[in-house]
Design an enzyme around this catalytic site. Structure first.
Site, short mmCIF file in Angstrom:
data_model
loop_
_atom_site.label_atom_id
_atom_site.label_comp_id
_atom_site.label_asym_id
_atom_site.label_seq_id
_atom_site.Cartn_x
_atom_site.Cartn_y
_atom_site.Cartn_z
N GLY A 197 0.72 -1.25 -0.04
CA GLY A 197 0.00 -0.04 -0.02
C GLY A 197 0.74 1.41 0.14
O GLY A 197 0.68 2.08 0.87
N THR A 201 0.78 3.47 -2.50
CA THR A 201 0.50 4.58 -3.36
C THR A 201 -0.33 5.62 -2.67
O THR A 201 -0.63 6.68 -3.29
CB THR A 201 -0.48 3.89 -4.29
OG1 THR A 201 -1.44 3.05 -3.64
CG2 THR A 201 0.30 3.06 -5.37
N GLY A 226 -0.69 7.75 1.47
CA GLY A 226 -0.75 7.90 2.96
C GLY A 226 0.77 7.37 3.63
O GLY A 226 1.72 7.62 3.07
N GLY A 249 1.99 4.19 3.97
CA GLY A 249 2.95 3.47 3.08
C GLY A 249 3.73 4.33 2.10
O GLY A 249 4.83 3.94 1.86
N SER A 306 -3.01 0.10 14.90
CA SER A 306 -3.72 1.30 15.43
C SER A 306 -4.16 1.19 16.81
O SER A 306 -4.55 0.22 17.31
CB SER A 306 -4.85 1.50 14.45
OG SER A 306 -5.50 2.68 14.95
N TYR A 336 -13.26 -1.99 11.66
CA TYR A 336 -11.77 -1.54 11.68
C TYR A 336 -10.75 -1.79 12.97
O TYR A 336 -9.78 -2.40 12.90
CB TYR A 336 -11.67 -0.19 11.58
CG TYR A 336 -10.44 0.53 11.26
CD1 TYR A 336 -9.63 0.32 10.16
CD2 TYR A 336 -9.90 1.23 12.09
CE1 TYR A 336 -8.65 0.93 10.14
CE2 TYR A 336 -8.45 1.77 12.26
CZ TYR A 336 -8.05 1.67 11.17
OH TYR A 336 -6.62 1.98 11.00
#
Ligand SMILES: NC(=O)c1ccc[n+]([C@@H]2O[C@H](COP(=O)([O-])OP(=O)(O)OC[C@H]3O[C@@H](n4cnc5c(N)ncnc54)[C@H](OP(=O)(O)O)[C@@H]3O)[C@@H](O)[C@H]2O)c1
Length: 276
Positions: A7, A9, A11, A13, A134, A159
Site C-alpha cells: 500500500g 500509493t 498515505g 505506506g 492502530s 476496523y
C-alpha cells in the site's frame, strides 16, 4: 537491504516508501491500481535518486491475487529483509471480497497474515516483519461467531477488530518464532495521520471522519515509527513489541491474551487454507 512495503500509493505506506528509498534501500512495493503504481514509481525514482525500486500490482483483498504475488515474488527474489504490512481500509458499509469474506477483516488482517507467513521463510537472520496496527485496537473484539461482521456491522467496529487482529497476529507470530528468532515481528500505531483512509465512503459518517482527520498530522510523521522499526539497530533484537512515536508501548490487555491469539491464528489459518 531489500524492503517490501504494501500500500505505497497513498498515505503512510507512500511516506514509508519515500523514506526507505531515500535511505538507499532496494524497495519493492505493492499497489492495487497499476496507474497509481506507475506514477508512484516515477515520483520515487525522481525524488529519491534511487533506481532500485519496483512494484507489483496486487489486490490484497483477494487470496488468489496474494498467492500469485507470493509465487511471483519468490521467483524473482532470493531474500527479503523487511516486510512492512501497511495497506489498510476503513469501510463504513459491509462489503464482501471475492472470497466471500468481510472486506476489512480480509484486507486488514488476512492479507498481513498471508504475507507474513508466506514470506518469513525467505527472510534471513535479522529479517523484520512490521505490522501497521492502530490505537483503535483498544476498542477491538474477536468474536469467533461473528468474524465476518454479519451481526451489527459498523465500519469503526470492524476496523478496530482488524487492528486488534494485527496485534494478536504480531504477538502470536513472535511467540511461534521464539525468543531469539531469525526474524523479528513488531507492530505499531502510526499516530492519527491525515491520509486517504476512509475516503471511499459516502454519507454522514464519512463527513464526520473527514473532519476528524483534518486535525491529524501529516504522513511523513506517520512514517517515522514504521521506518524506525525497519532500519534502526536499536530494535534489531526486539520482537513481539508494539510501538508508537518510536517507543515501546503497552497495548490492550486483550491483545496480550495468548490463548485468544492462538485460537485466532488457527481460525485465520482455516480461512486462508486452499480448499483440497
Ligand atoms: N491514517 C491514520 O490515522 C491511521 C491511524 C492508525 C493506523 N493506520 C493504519 O495505517 C495503514 C495505512 O493507512 P493510511 O492511513 O495510510 O491509508 P491510505 O492513505 O488509504 O493508504 C492505504 C493504502 O493501502 C492500499 N490498499 C487498500 N486496500 C487495498 C487492497 N485491497 N489491495 C491493495 N492495496 C490496498 C491503498 O491503495 P490505493 O492507493 O489504491 O487506495 C493505499 O496505498 C493502515 O493499516 C491503517 O489501518 C492509519
Amino acid at each position: 537491504m531489500r524492503v517490501l512495503v504494501t500500500g505505497a500509493t497513498s498515505g503512510i505506506g507512500r511516506a514509508v516508501a519515500f523514506q526507505l528509498a531515500a535511505l538507499g534501500h532496494e524497495l519493492v512495493f505493492t499497489a492495487r491500481d497499476g496507474e497509481k503504481a506507475r506514477t508512484t514509481l516515477g515520483e520515487l525514482v525522481r525524488e529519491t535518486a534511487n533506481d532500485r525500486i519496483s512494484y507489483h500490482v496486487v489486490d490484497l483483498a483477494s487470496q488468489r491475487a496474494i498467492r500469485m504475488f507470493l509465487d511471483d515474488f519468490k521467483s524473482r527474489y532470493e531474500t527479503l529483509d523487511v516486510l512492512v504490512n501497511n495497506a489498510g481500509i476503513l469501510m463504513f458499509t459491509r462489503e464482501l471480497t471475492v472470497d466471500g469474506l468481510e472486506a476489512t477483516f480480509a484486507g486488514n488482517h488476512l492479507a498481513y497474515f498471508m504475507l507474513g507467513n508466506g514470506l518469513v521463510d525467505m527472510m534471513p537472520k535479522g529479517g523484520r516483519i512490521i505490522n501497521v496496527s492502530s490505537v483503535a485496537e483498544q476498542q477491538g473484539r474477536i468474536d469467533f461467531a461473528n468474524l465476518q461482521g454479519e451481526i451489527g456491522y459498523t465500519g469503526m467496529k470492524s476496523y478496530a477488530n482488524s487492528k486488534l487482529a494485527n496485534l494478536l497476529f504480531t504477538y502470536e507470530f513472535a511467540r511461534r518464532l521464539g525468543p531469539d528468532p531469525r526474524v523479528t515481528v513488531n507492530a505499531l500505531h502510526p499516530g492519527g495521520v491525515r491520509t486517504a483512509i476512509g475516503d471511499n465512503n459516502r454519507g454522514v459518517a464519512a463527513v464526520i471522519w473527514k473532519t476528524i482527520k483534518s486535525f491529524f498530522h501529516g504522513a511523513e510523521r506517520g512514517a517515522e515509527t514504521p521506518v524506525y522499526l525497519a532500519v534502526s539497530p536499536d530494535v534489531a533484537n526486539v520482537t513481539g513489541g508494539y510501538f508508537a512515536d518510536r517507543m515501546m508501548r503497552r497495548s490492550s490487555a486483550r491483545s496480550h491474551d495468548a490463548a485468544l491469539a492462538a485460537r485466532f491464528w488457527e481460525a485465520s489459518e482455516a480461512l486462508v487454507r486452499v480448499p483440497a
